[in-house]
Design an enzyme around this catalytic site. Structure first.
Site, short mmCIF file in Angstrom:
data_model
loop_
_atom_site.label_atom_id
_atom_site.label_comp_id
_atom_site.label_asym_id
_atom_site.label_seq_id
_atom_site.Cartn_x
_atom_site.Cartn_y
_atom_site.Cartn_z
N LEU A 1 73.39 -48.71 -21.61
CA LEU A 1 72.20 -49.45 -20.82
C LEU A 1 72.07 -48.94 -19.64
O LEU A 1 72.95 -48.28 -18.89
CB LEU A 1 72.71 -50.86 -20.95
CG LEU A 1 72.77 -51.51 -22.42
CD1 LEU A 1 73.19 -53.13 -22.17
CD2 LEU A 1 71.75 -51.24 -23.25
N GLY B 1 66.38 -49.54 -17.10
CA GLY B 1 65.22 -49.94 -18.09
C GLY B 1 65.38 -51.24 -18.90
O GLY B 1 64.68 -51.84 -19.27
N HIS B 2 66.56 -50.93 -19.49
CA HIS B 2 66.85 -52.27 -20.51
C HIS B 2 67.15 -53.42 -19.79
O HIS B 2 66.66 -54.57 -20.21
CB HIS B 2 68.42 -51.81 -21.19
CG HIS B 2 68.46 -50.50 -22.27
ND1 HIS B 2 69.17 -49.48 -21.71
CD2 HIS B 2 67.96 -50.33 -23.31
CE1 HIS B 2 69.08 -48.59 -22.62
NE2 HIS B 2 68.39 -48.93 -23.54
#
Ligand code: AMP
Length: 285
Positions: free
Chosen positions: A33, A36-37
């Site tokens: 991760l 963005g996630h």
């Protein structure tokens, strides 16, 4: 954050929550991760009572075995990031929970035109795999809201189409969230970790080429602007799979630019043995 590995336990837990009138938001991921996630988690936190994320590296969507083997795994760090962000439920299924009959007994999806272009043409079977895992995840989680990143533009279209095909469009609303980028414009991606530090400075090529198209598009043939964008990518050391402009709605690939349509430029290219994709809306970005 609750960590659940079993599909039936998750479904049961969520139906209890939904019976209490709570609204659910879902962010499926393959882990490793990055911000963005986490931005998708933040979008869900603003709207939903329960934020559910999943981490599952889906073997059926990798058309390249080496890419699958090299896919980064950073589970402990991912858990910390999700917890810090405020995600309430993490679904971490072993492969049998997603593919109880084994991966060779999967449904085939009619993807139509969307499955034949761009990523569909360069990564045979990729979107079948995406639909296989998404069908299963959607049926387990049955979220009110599904959050996807614009970074994977065509995937957003394919999953929206899948939701319609499954008749879930009244149940699950799709939210497409903006692409988060590094300061030099490189779209954040789990695969960026594989780019060597010595050449990292040239990885901004995709963003520069897409920005060049956006800033220089004029009505008429797009040949010149494409050639210029290709030269930028060549000079930066990218090996291009595709560089295209399409209608942002139905992804019809266009050779000429006419005003009055919302367009998107999409590109995929290999840089330092890492395949990167990116896109940019040309009219409203
Ligand atoms: P992945 O783990 O790569 O399958 O991605 C999980 C979700 O995060 C997908 O909906 C992606 O489109 C989204 N995502 C990936 N990279 C970004 C990014 N840089 N900005 C926003 N969303 C992203």
């Amino acid at each position: 954050m609750i960590l659940i590995k079993s599909a039936s336990t998750l479904s049961l837990y969520l139906s209890d929550q939904k019976n209490k009138g709570l609204i659910t938001g879902f962010i499926p991921t393959m882990g490793a991760l990055h911000e963005g996630h986490i931005s998708l988690i933040n979008h869900s936190l603003q709207r939903d009572d329960i934020v559910i994320s999943s981490i599952f590296i889906n073997p059926t969507q990798f058309n390249d075995e080496k890419d699958f083997r090299q896919y980064p795994v950073t589970l402990n760090q991912d858990i910390l990031l999700l917890e810090k962000a405020g995600c309430q439920v993490l679904f971490l299924p072993p492969i049998e929970e997603i593919y109880p009959d084994g991966i060779s007994y999967n449904t085939h999806f009619e993807l139509g035109y969307l499955g034949t272009i761009l990523e569909g043409a360069y990564r045979p079977g990729h979107f079948q795999g995406v639909c296989q895992v998404m069908e299963r995840l959607l049926k387990i989680v049955m979220p009110d809201h599904l959050y996807l990143g614009q970074k994977d533009y065509q995937q957003c279209k394919i999953i929206t189409q899948l939701i319609n095909q499954l008749g879930l469009e009244d149940k699950t609303k799709v939210h497409i969230c903006p692409t988060l980028r590094e300061p030099d414009g490189l779209a954040m991606s789990s695969r960026n970790r594989r780019i060597n530090k010595e050449v990292r400075k040239n990885a901004d090529g995709l963003y520069i080429a897409l920005t060049h198209i956006k800033n220089n598009l004029k009505p008429g043939s797009m040949k010149t602007v494409f050639n210029e964008a290709r030269s930028i990518l060549d000079a930066k050391g990218f090996d291009i799979d595709y560089l295209s402009v399409a209608d942002a709605g139905d992804l019809e690939i266009l050779k000429d630019f006419r005003d009055g349509r919302i367009l998107v430029a999409l590109a995929a290219a290999t840089f330092n043995e890492v395949r990167l994709i990116d896109n940019m809306l040309l009219s409203t970005d």
